[in-house]
Scaffold this motif. Structure first.
Motif, short mmCIF file in Angstrom:
data_model
loop_
_atom_site.label_atom_id
_atom_site.label_comp_id
_atom_site.label_asym_id
_atom_site.label_seq_id
_atom_site.Cartn_x
_atom_site.Cartn_y
_atom_site.Cartn_z
N ARG A 6 0.84 -1.20 0.00
CA ARG A 6 0.00 0.00 0.00
C ARG A 6 0.87 1.24 0.00
NH1 ARG A 6 1.94 2.12 4.27
NH2 ARG A 6 1.34 1.51 6.38
N ALA A 8 0.32 5.15 1.14
CA ALA A 8 -0.68 5.79 2.02
C ALA A 8 -0.38 7.27 2.23
CB ALA A 8 -0.69 5.05 3.36
N PRO A 9 -0.56 8.07 1.19
CA PRO A 9 -0.26 9.49 1.36
C PRO A 9 -1.34 10.22 2.16
CG PRO A 9 -1.22 9.11 -0.80
CD PRO A 9 -1.08 7.76 -0.15
N SER A 10 -0.93 11.25 2.86
CA SER A 10 -1.89 12.13 3.51
C SER A 10 -2.20 13.24 2.52
CB SER A 10 -1.28 12.75 4.77
OG SER A 10 -0.82 11.73 5.61
N ARG A 40 -4.12 4.11 -0.43
CA ARG A 40 -4.92 4.44 0.75
C ARG A 40 -4.71 5.91 1.09
NH1 ARG A 40 -2.89 1.62 5.84
NH2 ARG A 40 -1.99 3.64 6.38
N ASP A 42 -4.71 8.63 3.57
CA ASP A 42 -4.66 8.80 5.04
C ASP A 42 -5.18 10.19 5.39
OD1 ASP A 42 -3.63 6.29 5.26
OD2 ASP A 42 -1.73 6.88 6.18
N TYR A 184 -2.74 9.10 13.32
CA TYR A 184 -2.35 8.19 12.23
C TYR A 184 -2.13 6.73 12.66
CZ TYR A 184 1.57 5.76 10.07
OH TYR A 184 2.39 4.80 9.60
N SER A 188 -3.88 3.27 10.66
CA SER A 188 -2.95 2.67 9.71
C SER A 188 -2.87 1.16 9.94
CB SER A 188 -1.57 3.32 9.86
OG SER A 188 -0.68 2.77 8.94
N ARG A 202 8.18 1.73 3.24
CA ARG A 202 8.08 3.16 3.52
C ARG A 202 9.42 3.69 3.99
NH1 ARG A 202 4.00 2.53 8.75
NH2 ARG A 202 5.41 1.37 10.08
N HIS A 206 9.72 6.10 9.67
CA HIS A 206 8.66 5.35 10.35
C HIS A 206 9.17 4.17 11.17
CE1 HIS A 206 5.12 7.42 8.87
NE2 HIS A 206 5.69 7.49 7.69
N1 GLU Z 1 0.21 8.75 5.86
C1 GLU Z 1 1.48 8.29 6.35
C2 GLU Z 1 2.57 9.19 5.79
O1 GLU Z 1 2.37 9.82 4.77
C3 GLU Z 1 1.68 6.87 5.93
C4 GLU Z 1 2.83 6.23 6.56
C5 GLU Z 1 2.81 4.74 6.31
O2 GLU Z 1 3.24 4.36 5.22
O3 GLU Z 1 2.37 3.99 7.17
O4 GLU Z 1 3.63 9.30 6.37
#
Ligand code: GLU
Length: 446
Positions: A6, A8-10, A40, A42, A184, A188, A202, A206
């Protein structure tokens, strides 16, 4: 179960190169492994999330050639997040805290003054039911923290190899804010569980989250996916590439810098790896060469000049058939002959438009050598012209005027194009044609 990744951009800003690289690495891995790709959004941060950013991110991904098999928006999954939080509460892993931001800040300052790590002291765990009721009657609303196990969490990272994080060195993360909204971390994990995400690929920012998230997967009784954390893309001086750096958005690379999607894809796929940063013909070819083992441990530096160089190289290799539609959309004529004449001079597709103006005119000529220009006009043969025209004509001008080398060619270039530099005149002249060439040699704008 087939593999699923996945991205998962905000949707709180435009897609920047750092996030585009995350998307690209997920895409290449998925393509190589035959995995599906979940996009996804976020969007739990409702104040900062905007539908126009979501739309822009999707556009940018598609432009890069990154589609998706599944799509989800986190705001629509609030019930699942709520249910998971109830499970964690029931299992004693989510506890209410009443400290205000100011109180927490004071605690942290005290700890720092005593040279202690600024880790949340779990004071709220010691509150009795009566004390909690008392605080609530004063109008205090709880935020909720996940109770870390204070064990050593280990995983085999696909990039970093063996990772160990002692969760006793971390504050219990806040999962729910006092206004009831989720941060978040929990959504997630819940979404990763519900969609059966198998690989989380990622940036290494993280890694610490991962330790807490692994504990949450386990607390929910869910299988823990594989993780790959790659070093971040940083600026030339090692500075973080923030989302707000406008010039580093994919949109600006496309619209302002004229970067081609495949040039950016190759750059993102190869930068920070042991492979040279080179062009490949397609995302499929890049995927064939993708391997986590090739990703280095040092931060990857984003070098706009290197990207521009790759872009120019890509344009120079494009056959006419690949650009015919785009040229006509840009109102550029001249067919294959024009493309072959100008492409070695392009660093961006947009430059072709300026070169077309030189062919089409009107061009204000620069007459540096009147005698030479007059001779050139007089000696220009009638059309049709063949391939030998340029050699014959320039030889005749040289014989008549005694000019040779730069003294012959530069005045011709200035007269015919009005510019000091440009594509090969031999190829441009037939495109300009006799009538315009004669007018320009006579000093007329044509
Ligand atoms: N929305 C988070 C971000 O942009 C996703 C991080 C992830 O990949 O879990 O940092």
């Amino acid at each position: 179960m087939s593999a699923l990744v996945r991205f998962a951009p905000s949707p709180t800003g435009l897609l920047h190169v750092g996030n585009a690289r995350t998307a690209m690495l997920n895409h290449l891995f998925a393509r190589r492994e035959g995995a599906r790709f979940l996009l996804r959004i976020d969007d739990t941060d409702m104040e900062r999330s905007k539908p126009e950013f979501e739309a822009a991110i999707i556009t940018d991904l598609e432009w890069l050639g990154i589609g998706h098999d599944l799509f989800a928006r986190q705001v629509l999954r609030a019930d699942a997040h709520r249910a998971a939080s109830e499970t964690l509460k029931a299992r004693g892993r989510l506890y209410p805290c009443y400290e205000t931001a100011l109180e927490l800040d004071r605690k942290r300052r005290r700890q720092t003054a005593q040279r202690l790590p600024p880790i949340y002291d779990r004071a709220a765990l010691a509150l009795s039911a009566e004390e909690r009721a008392n605080l609530e009657s004063q109008g205090r609303r709880p935020h909720w923290r996940f109770l870390l196990s204070h064990a050593k969490i280990t995983w085999r990272d696909l990039v970093r190899r063996d990772v160990e994080i002692d969760t006793a060195t971390l504050s219990d993360p806040v999962l729910i804010r006092e206004d009831g909204r989720f941060l978040y971390t929990l959504p997630s994990v819940v979404d990763d569980v519900d969609f059966d995400v198998t690989h989380i690929i990622r940036g290494e920012d993280h890694v610490t989250n991962t330790a807490a998230q692994i504990e949450i997967f386990e607390a929910l009784g869910a299988p823990v996916p594989h993780f790959a954390h790659f070093p971040l893309l940083v600026g030339a001086g090692g500075e973080a590439l923030s989302k707000r750096l406008g010039s580093l958005t994919v949109r600006s690379l496309r619209e302002d810098e004229g970067i081609e999607p495949l040039a950016l894809a190759c750059y993102l796929a190869k930068t920070g790896t042991s492979d040279p940063i080179e062009l490949r013909g397609s995302l499929a070819a890049l995927a064939q060469e993708f391997a986590f083992e090739k990703i280095g441990r040092a931060p990857a530096h984003f070098d706009p000049a290197e990207l521009a160089h790759l872009n120019a190289k890509l344009l120079h290799a494009l056959p006419y058939a690949a650009v015919a539609m785009r040229l006509s959309d840009m109102n550029i004529g001249g067919g294959a002959a024009f493309w072959e004449a100008v492409k070695p001079n392009l660093s961006r597709m947009l430059d072709a438009a300026n070169l077309w103006l030189i062919v089409k005119g009107p061009v204000a000529p620069v007459i540096e050598d009147v005698h030479l220009a007059e001779n050139a006009a007089a000696l220009l043969p009638p059309e049709p012209w063949d391939d030998e025209l340029w050699a014959r004509w320039t030889k005749a001008i040289g014989d008549a005027t005694g000019a040779k080398g730069r003294a012959l060619f530069q005045p011709l270039r200035l007269a015919l194009t009005g510019c000091e530099h440009g594509p090969e005149l031999k190829k441009l002249l037939p495109l300009i044609g006799r009538a315009k060439a004669l007018a320009r040699l006579n000093g007329e704008t044509a």
